[in-house]
Design a protein around this motif. Structure first.
Motif, short mmCIF file in Angstrom:
data_model
loop_
_atom_site.label_atom_id
_atom_site.label_comp_id
_atom_site.label_asym_id
_atom_site.label_seq_id
_atom_site.Cartn_x
_atom_site.Cartn_y
_atom_site.Cartn_z
N SER A 245 0.72 -1.27 -0.21
CA SER A 245 -0.12 -0.12 -0.24
C SER A 245 0.61 1.17 -0.15
O SER A 245 0.76 2.09 -0.26
CB SER A 245 -1.03 0.12 1.08
OG SER A 245 -0.52 0.09 2.44
N VAL A 246 2.09 1.45 0.28
CA VAL A 246 2.82 2.10 0.76
C VAL A 246 3.45 2.38 -0.70
O VAL A 246 4.16 4.66 -1.01
CB VAL A 246 4.30 2.51 1.75
CG1 VAL A 246 3.19 1.80 3.05
CG2 VAL A 246 4.76 0.97 1.13
N THR A 247 3.33 2.03 -1.64
CA THR A 247 4.14 2.50 -2.63
C THR A 247 3.22 3.49 -3.47
O THR A 247 3.12 3.90 -4.89
CB THR A 247 4.47 1.41 -3.87
OG1 THR A 247 2.87 0.67 -3.70
CG2 THR A 247 5.12 0.36 -3.09
N GLY A 248 1.42 3.24 -2.99
CA GLY A 248 0.54 3.92 -3.76
C GLY A 248 -0.48 3.32 -4.45
O GLY A 248 -1.22 4.12 -5.80
N TRP A 249 0.43 2.73 -5.63
CA TRP A 249 -0.72 1.96 -6.49
C TRP A 249 -1.74 1.20 -5.83
O TRP A 249 -1.66 0.77 -4.95
CB TRP A 249 -0.13 0.34 -6.96
CG TRP A 249 1.60 0.74 -7.53
CD1 TRP A 249 2.50 0.80 -7.29
CD2 TRP A 249 1.37 1.19 -9.16
NE1 TRP A 249 3.70 1.73 -8.26
CE2 TRP A 249 2.90 1.79 -9.94
CE3 TRP A 249 0.54 2.14 -10.07
CZ2 TRP A 249 3.53 2.71 -10.57
CZ3 TRP A 249 1.26 3.02 -10.65
CH2 TRP A 249 2.08 2.81 -11.87
N ARG A 250 -3.27 1.13 -6.38
CA ARG A 250 -4.41 0.82 -6.36
C ARG A 250 -5.38 0.14 -7.02
O ARG A 250 -6.04 0.66 -8.04
CB ARG A 250 -5.51 1.97 -6.02
CG ARG A 250 -4.13 2.97 -4.62
CD ARG A 250 -5.19 4.31 -4.39
NE ARG A 250 -6.89 3.88 -3.33
CZ ARG A 250 -6.56 3.18 -2.09
NH1 ARG A 250 -5.93 3.34 -1.25
NH2 ARG A 250 -7.99 3.45 -1.72
#
Length: 345
Positions: A245-250
């Motif tokens: 989640s910390v990479t920002g891909w959703r």
């Protein structure tokens, strides 16, 4: 504290199906977890279902995640239970995992030595390295662990002494650190050239909180930090972790899971930078399952890696898919070299 990871939804993952690319490519999955938690179960059966989905995944490496600790006895010895639990769960699958990165509290300094000895004894030759919880950020929006560590572990004298004991035992040190901590990793590797340090998840590129993964300054800061780290020849790096989640891909927010061509296109700038800085002989692919399984399937993940590696030579592809990891963690190369070129049954 609630899990920061996306939940695994098998029905959602089943909405996207694709053929296996380059099915003849042997693979060593250099980083996965196993657990049985309220938020989900991923034990031997679930791992083997993914491993058996079509790619030629011949062996894997388990990385600590607080599974199966002992519930009594000295606190510092309780992580030995994780090794015992994993070997018990996977008794019928000797190559999954073929190696284990265990937990020993390196803040114990020199006193960590009996813990390392107990881990190695329990592992029956499979304990290859150690990892601690070290990923820290000042912004609470940047969190990949339900129990985040305090700041400064990688800089402490006690941790350095513990890391020296890891090297003395012939083990590697895996480090999960965000891009904002790469200077700490660099300093540790410089101070201990005899220790093989493996950076997890591409060195922690961030895309949440104050970080925007599409911001050239943020990307440049991550790449500059990795460039300093790459100057230390005792450092290796794992390519993956894009489902964190910390990479920002959703991807998990979409109606359907992403296909491998989308994943490859999305990840190309980061993978290209890692390969430019480290080269295939110091880099290895990883699944980070089941953490990343909340965002894409095992088949799509390895197809994406195969798309990204397609322009490389055959020797370079073997390095990324199995050889670098096998050398780093002392895994028998014959597992991957026998019948190279066969189609998996």
């Amino acid at each position: 504290m609630a899990s920061p990871h996306y939940p695994v939804r098998e029905d959602w993952l089943a909405l996207a199906q694709e053929d296996i690319l380059a099915s003849e490519q042997p693979i060593f999955d250099a980083h996965h977890h196993l657990w049985d938690r309220p938020e989900g179960r991923y034990r031997a059966a679930e791992l083997m279902a993914d491993v058996g989905a079509g790619h030629d995944v011949r062996a894997s490496l388990y990385v600590q995640c607080r599974t199966g600790y002992r519930t009594n006895g000295p606190e510092h010895m309780r992580p030995v239970g994780e090794v015992e639990t994993i070997l018990d769960w996977c008794a019928e699958h000797p190559l999954h995992p073929a190696g284990i990165v265990a937990m020993a509290d390196l803040q114990l300094g020199v006193d960590v030595q009996p813990v390392l000895e107990s881990l190695c004894a329990a592992g029956q030759g499979k304990v290859k390295g150690i990892r601690n919880t070290t990923a820290w950020h000042s912004d609470p929006a940047v969190q990949s662990n339900p129990n985040p560590p305090p700041d400064g572990l990688l800089r402490s004298d006690a941790f350095l002494e513990g890391a020296r004991a890891v090297a003395d035992h012939g083990l590697t040190l895996d480090i999960w650190a965000y891009q904002t901590q790469l200077d700490d990793v660099h300093a540790l590797a410089q101070a201990m050239p005899q220790l093989t340090v493996v950076i997890d998840h591409c060195g922690g590129p961030l895309g949440v909180g104050p970080h925007d993964r599409f911001d050239p300054e943020s990307f440049g800061a991550w790449r500059s930090g990795l460039e300093r780290v790459a100057a230390s020849p005792n450092i290796r790096i794992k390519i993956g972790g894009f489902g964190l989640s910390v990479t920002g891909w959703r991807y998990a927010d979409a109606p359907q899971p992403p296909a491998s061509d989308q994943l490859a296109k999305d990840w190309a700038p980061w993978v290209s930078a890692v390969l430019d800085l480290f080269g295939p002989d110091r880099a290895m692919f990883q699944s980070n399952f089941p953490v990343d399984k909340g965002q894409f399937s095992y088949v799509s993940l390895w197809n994406a890696f195969k798309r990204l590696a397609a322009p490389l030579s055959e020797d370079e592809r073997h390095a990324l898919f199995w050889r670098t990891a096998a050398q780093t963690y002392d895994i028998d190369h014959q597992i991957f070299t026998h019948d190279i070129g066969r189609k998996p049954s």
